[in-house]
Design a protein around this motif. Structure first.
Motif, short mmCIF file in Angstrom:
data_model
loop_
_atom_site.label_atom_id
_atom_site.label_comp_id
_atom_site.label_asym_id
_atom_site.label_seq_id
_atom_site.Cartn_x
_atom_site.Cartn_y
_atom_site.Cartn_z
N ASP A 2 -1.89 -8.37 9.39
CA ASP A 2 -2.38 -7.32 9.65
C ASP A 2 -2.29 -6.92 10.89
O ASP A 2 -1.84 -7.73 12.04
CB ASP A 2 -4.11 -7.24 9.35
CG ASP A 2 -4.64 -8.14 10.28
OD1 ASP A 2 -5.19 -7.61 11.22
OD2 ASP A 2 -4.53 -9.33 9.95
N ASP A 3 -2.75 -5.55 11.49
CA ASP A 3 -2.61 -5.27 12.97
C ASP A 3 -4.08 -4.80 13.65
O ASP A 3 -4.13 -4.10 14.15
CB ASP A 3 -1.59 -4.25 13.24
CG ASP A 3 -1.91 -2.90 12.29
OD1 ASP A 3 -2.82 -2.84 11.72
OD2 ASP A 3 -0.88 -1.66 12.26
N GLY A 4 -5.13 -5.34 12.60
CA GLY A 4 -6.50 -4.94 13.06
C GLY A 4 -6.91 -3.85 12.24
O GLY A 4 -8.15 -3.58 12.02
N THR A 5 -6.12 -2.81 11.87
CA THR A 5 -6.55 -1.62 10.90
C THR A 5 -5.78 -1.64 9.77
O THR A 5 -6.22 -0.94 8.66
CB THR A 5 -6.44 -0.48 11.75
OG1 THR A 5 -5.50 -0.63 12.87
CG2 THR A 5 -7.79 0.13 12.09
N ASN A 6 -4.35 -2.21 9.49
CA ASN A 6 -3.76 -2.13 8.33
C ASN A 6 -3.26 -3.36 7.96
O ASN A 6 -2.96 -4.43 8.83
CB ASN A 6 -2.42 -1.11 8.68
CG ASN A 6 -3.02 0.23 9.18
OD1 ASN A 6 -3.46 0.91 8.60
ND2 ASN A 6 -2.62 0.10 10.65
N LEU A 37 -7.03 -0.53 5.65
CA LEU A 37 -7.50 -1.54 5.02
C LEU A 37 -7.90 -2.39 6.26
O LEU A 37 -7.05 -3.29 6.71
CB LEU A 37 -6.70 -1.93 3.91
CG LEU A 37 -7.18 -3.24 3.30
CD1 LEU A 37 -8.48 -2.91 2.33
CD2 LEU A 37 -6.20 -4.24 2.58
N GLN A 38 -8.76 -2.25 6.90
CA GLN A 38 -9.41 -3.10 8.04
C GLN A 38 -9.81 -4.43 7.42
O GLN A 38 -10.98 -4.43 6.70
CB GLN A 38 -10.76 -2.32 8.73
CG GLN A 38 -11.15 -3.04 9.84
CD GLN A 38 -11.79 -2.51 10.91
OE1 GLN A 38 -12.37 -1.32 10.53
NE2 GLN A 38 -12.56 -3.08 12.06
N PRO A 39 -9.34 -5.46 8.03
CA PRO A 39 -9.58 -6.93 7.06
C PRO A 39 -11.03 -7.17 7.43
O PRO A 39 -11.51 -6.95 8.88
CB PRO A 39 -8.59 -7.76 7.76
CG PRO A 39 -7.37 -7.04 8.39
CD PRO A 39 -8.23 -5.56 8.74
N GLY A 40 -11.49 -7.94 6.62
CA GLY A 40 -13.11 -8.69 7.02
C GLY A 40 -12.57 -9.88 7.72
O GLY A 40 -11.53 -10.40 7.83
N GLY A 41 -13.62 -10.75 7.74
CA GLY A 41 -13.30 -11.99 8.01
C GLY A 41 -13.11 -13.09 7.21
O GLY A 41 -12.99 -12.72 5.96
N GLY A 42 -12.17 -14.11 7.60
CA GLY A 42 -11.84 -15.06 6.42
C GLY A 42 -10.46 -15.11 6.58
O GLY A 42 -9.63 -15.35 7.52
N ALA A 43 -9.65 -14.94 5.42
CA ALA A 43 -8.36 -15.09 5.19
C ALA A 43 -7.82 -14.33 4.00
O ALA A 43 -8.32 -13.84 3.32
CB ALA A 43 -8.00 -16.77 5.07
#
Length: 875
Positions: free
Chosen positions: A742-746, A764-770
């Motif tokens: 990801d790039d922080g937002t996608n 799709l802003q990633p949540g914490g984790g993996a």
């Protein structure tokens, strides 16, 4: 179709054009021998006076009888040496009937080139070589029982049509059982079809104009009958229902009864004539459910035709954009076929001038030739059709032609191309992965139970894991060019005809698999906390909790590592920082006592990595001083060695069978062996997540500036640097030939070898984790609580839930995803449809303080209130 040269009319220069490809060193010596003799004669004239030379000739004439006998004897020695030497043939076992026939090219109609019943050959090594007969083979082996059948292609300067024999060899030893063929049998590309009692095979290369179909007795090799056509017969026959069907180039397709008539003559049942209706019948036909399917090649062809097997009446014909030289493949009630411009000797560019000349010779105007030129440019495709109607179901276009057979198993479609790639497609025609061999692949792949074997035109034979296209082993079989015969897998070996070295059996089943490794956070990049594939059932029940001690309650903010019956639990307590080792079995319901505890100077905020012999932890957080990488004996907790870690380093690491990769802050990444010796250092910037590795490549994410970096695993050399819009929250994860990051937002899918964007999920802003990747699927949780399951190759959304807790990554199982929802429940959600199941009501246990893992059918996770919790499946 071995299209050695363009054009139907061959000249002497045309014939000579292919000789450098087809002759070996001995033929070269024979070719220059007259010149050497002439030079010798010249030297004799120069050395001797004329009178001396005349005297010498008179002496030779007087001794003509003894000299003649001597020369004859020398020739007898040279050409009969094998007859007078002891027989070096290997032992021959009693014939086994075999459960699988080779009634069509590549065996069955799924064209896998594989005979089941033995383990895949997963280790290299030559098992045997048969080199007592002809040395060069362009055809492919057929293996039935413990017998290998293959025809040779011996071509010399003075005999461009060449010679051939059909060999029957012992599959286990390489011993010669018999050799056979009709009189004046010419070099052959056709591969044998082997039925219950018969063997059928064509004859010749592309310049052979009157090739024969030969049918032999399978047990003895006796020639039962032959039929001479009016063209070449490079097509490999198909046998079914007491019939044999074969292509004969510009003479179309023939169907014969397998048994001759009472006089021993062949029984022709029907003929689909060329060159107009069935032009360039060079591919291998397929017989399926009372029909015969015919691939058609160049001009006047470019189609797949379906005929009634009984009568030869055409039922349908589907036009194709390219010549079809790949025989049709049948699986899952569908027919698959490859095609493209170019042939076995020439690329599309090399073949183009000859093709244009052919059109001019056929009377086309220059305007028509110019228009046709666009259809002759490089390109290829794989098509899937309805076998009943010929209707196209899907097509997948490729940059170069597909000459080999398309192979299909239960889960995927495999095709090789002249661009050097092995392509893996799903059953709906979407690209899953590709692997580059380094040279054009002209032969067909062999698709065994769990592995796929490919041979490129330079003789490089490679075994790959069929699911991930990872290289398992490889070997170079010899020199020469082009290697166009296909490998066949049977009896735990790979059988292949070579150029100049006879027939080889290569590879062997492996011994024990290498022990598993828990490579780092959640098992390593993309593992997602699930190292094994054991199910967790439809309901969970709590088995035990590990809470540390009353004096030092367990505090943990990172997931545990679990391997070989041991669970390694990182402690983030300021009072008692370090690593616990718990030893327990799946039946226990009481929390185990620690087998050992290793104290560290700083709390542990990252998950450990573990192998059978070692466990690795980095203590502290970025900014702490005096941090170390600690490498411990996994059985005892005793320190094996330690290495300082820079204060600013993220602590990212990876452990695998090749060694250790460790982030060293602004200095980038170092590679260490398992004893701590530094192998290389790469100053690539600040590495912020655990590295991902695949074969000889490493993928890492760096910040300031944000980028994806691909390194050579063995040297640390930077192979690719792809800027990102922002520093990644997750990743990177390698899925076949795609890097997921990801790039922080996608969320992005980038090409592993070129960094090009394959797909993007915007917003799709990633949540914490993996991210977790399993069976071609990717699962992750967004910051807004969306759980998404995507096709990892295409980015297509497969499954979604909107109530996940964003700080807890999901666990991707075989057919479902386990996630923690905002109501405090562990939910089991089927990916392909069905009702979600509340696997465990867990609100009372507290919110997970770290990601969870699954091992041995149990879920392990920690909460601030209850410590480490083990949940087993409810029986």
């Amino acid at each position: 179709m071995i299209d050695l040269i363009p054009g139907e009319v061959s000249s002497m220069s045309d014939q000579l054009a292919v000789v450098p490809v087809l002759i070996g060193p001995l033929q070269v010596l024979i070719a220059i021998l007259p010149g050497l003799l002439a030079s010798l004669a010249t030297a004799l004239f120069a050395l001797f006076k004329p009178s001396t030379f005349v005297s010498l000739l008179r002496l030779i004439w007087r001794l003509k009888l003894p000299l003649g006998l001597g020369v004859a004897g020398l020739i007898g020695v040279v050409y009969g040496v094998r007859a007078i030497l002891p027989d070096r043939s290997a032992a021959i076992g009693a014939a086994e009937a075999g459960d699988h026939l080779f009634a069509a090219f590549r065996g069955d109609l799924d064209r896998r080139g594989w005979v089941p019943g033995h383990p895949d050959p997963v280790e290299p090594g030559i098992r045997w070589t048969f080199d007592r007969g002809h040395q060069t083979f362009y055809g492919s082996p057929a293996v039935v029982g413990n017998r290998v059948y293959i025809a040779s292609s011996e071509v010399t300067l003075f005999n461009p049509m060449g010679r051939a024999e059909l060999y029957c060899l012992d599959a286990d030893t390489g011993g010669l059982v018999w050799r056979s063929g009709p009189p004046d049998y010419r070099a052959t590309f056709s591969s044998p079809a082997v039925g219950e009692r018969h063997i059928a095979i064509g004859e010749g290369l592309h310049l052979t104009k009157d090739s024969r179909l030969t049918v032999m007795d399978r047990e003895t090799g006796e020639v039962l009958w032959t039929y001479r056509s009016n063209s070449h017969m490079e097509s490999s026959p198909a046998i079914a229902e007491d019939r044999v069907v074969v292509g004969a180039g510009q003479d179309g397709f023939y169907c014969f009864a397998l048994d001759p008539d009472d006089t021993g003559e062949p029984v022709l049942l029907w003929h689909a004539p060329g060159p107009d209706a069935y032009a360039d019948a060079s591919g291998s036909p397929a017989i399926y459910q009372g029909r015969v399917y015919l691939p058609l090649g160049r001009w006047g062809g470019r189609a797949l035709a379906c005929l009634d097997l009984e009568t030869g009446a055409e039922l349908w014909r589907t036009a194709m954009p390219y010549p079809v030289f790949s025989g049709p493949t049948f699986a899952h009630g569908r027919v698959y076929v490859g095609m493209g411009n170019g042939n076995f000797i020439q690329s599309a560019e090399q073949a183009l001038p000859g093709e244009l000349d052919r059109l001019r010779a056929a009377g086309l105007s220059e305007e028509e030739v110019t228009a046709a030129r666009e259809t002759l440019l490089p390109g290829g495709s794989v098509w899937c059709l309805d076998p009943e109607t010929g209707a196209k179901i899907w097509r997948h276009d490729l940059p170069r032609t597909v000459l080999g057979q398309v192979a299909v198993n239960d889960e995927a479609v495999y095709a090789v191309s002249r661009d050097g790639n092995l392509y893996q497609l799903d059953l709906d025609g979407r690209r899953v992965a590709a692997w580059q061999s380094g040279a054009p692949i002209l032969s067909s792949p062999a698709l065994a139970e769990n592995h796929v074997y490919v041979l490129n035109e330079n003789g490089r034979l490679v075994c790959l894991d069929a699911e991930r296209l990872r290289v398992v082993w490889e070997t170079v079989l010899g020199s020469g060019w082009p290697w166009i015969g296909s490998p066949t897998v049977a009896r735990g070996m790979v059988y292949v005809g070579t150029i100049g070295s006879g027939v080889m059996a290569v590879g062997r089943p492996g011994g024990e698999l290498p022990p598993p490794v828990w490579s780092g956070h959640l098992g390593g990049a993309g593992i997602g906390g699930r190292l094994d594939d054991e199910g967790i059932g439809q309901r969970g029940v709590m088995r035990w909790r590990f809470t540390g001690s009353e004096e030092h309650p367990l505090q943990t903010t990172a997931p545990p590592a679990r391997l070989d019956g041991r669970t390694f639990v990182p402690s983030a307590s300021d009072e008692r920082p370090g690593l616990y080792c718990l030893v327990h079995d799946r039946e226990e319901t009481q929390a185990p006592e620690p087998a050992w505890f290793f104290a560290t100077a700083h709390p542990l905020h990252r998950s450990p990595a573990a192998s059978v012999d070692q466990v690795l932890v980095v203590d502290g957080a970025p900014g702490d001083s005096g941090r170390h990488l600690h490498v411990l004996d996994s059985q005892t907790g005793v320190v094996q060695w330690q290495r300082p870690v820079p204060d600013a380093a993220s602590g990212a690491l990876r452990l695998d069978h090749q060694g250790i990769l460790l982030s060293v802050g602004d200095d980038g990444l170092v590679a260490l062996d398992h004893e701590g010796q530094e192998l290389w250092a790469a100053a690539i910037g600040h590495v912020i997540h655990d590295p991902a590795a695949e074969d000889s490549l490493v993928a890492v994410a760096v910040q300031d500036p944000a980028a994806l970096v691909i390194l050579d695993r063995f040297s640390g050399a930077v192979l690719l640097h792809t800027p990102l819009a922002g520093p990644p929250v997750l990743g990177p994860v390698i899925h076949r030939d795609t890097v997921l990051i990801d790039d922080g937002t996608n969320l992005l899918g980038l090409g592993f070898y070129d960094g090009n964007e394959r797909w993007r999920i915007s917003g799709l802003q990633p949540g914490g984790g993996a991210m977790a990747v399993f069976r071609g699927r990717l699962a992750t949780v967004a910051a807004d609580g969306r759980l998404v399951v995507l096709d990892a190759a295409s980015g297509e959304l497969l499954h979604q839930r909107d109530d996940a807790l964003s700080s807890v990554p999901p666990l991707l199982l075989r057919d479902a995803v386990l996630y923690y929802n905002q109501a405090g429940n562990w939910m089991l959600s089927p990916i392909d449809g069905g009702e979600d199941v509340r696997w465990l009501a867990a609100r009372w246990l507290g919110v997970p303080a770290a990601p969870a893992i699954v091992s041995g059918g149990s879920l392990f996770y920690a909460t601030a209130e209850r410590g480490l919790i083990r949940v087993g499946r409810r029986e």
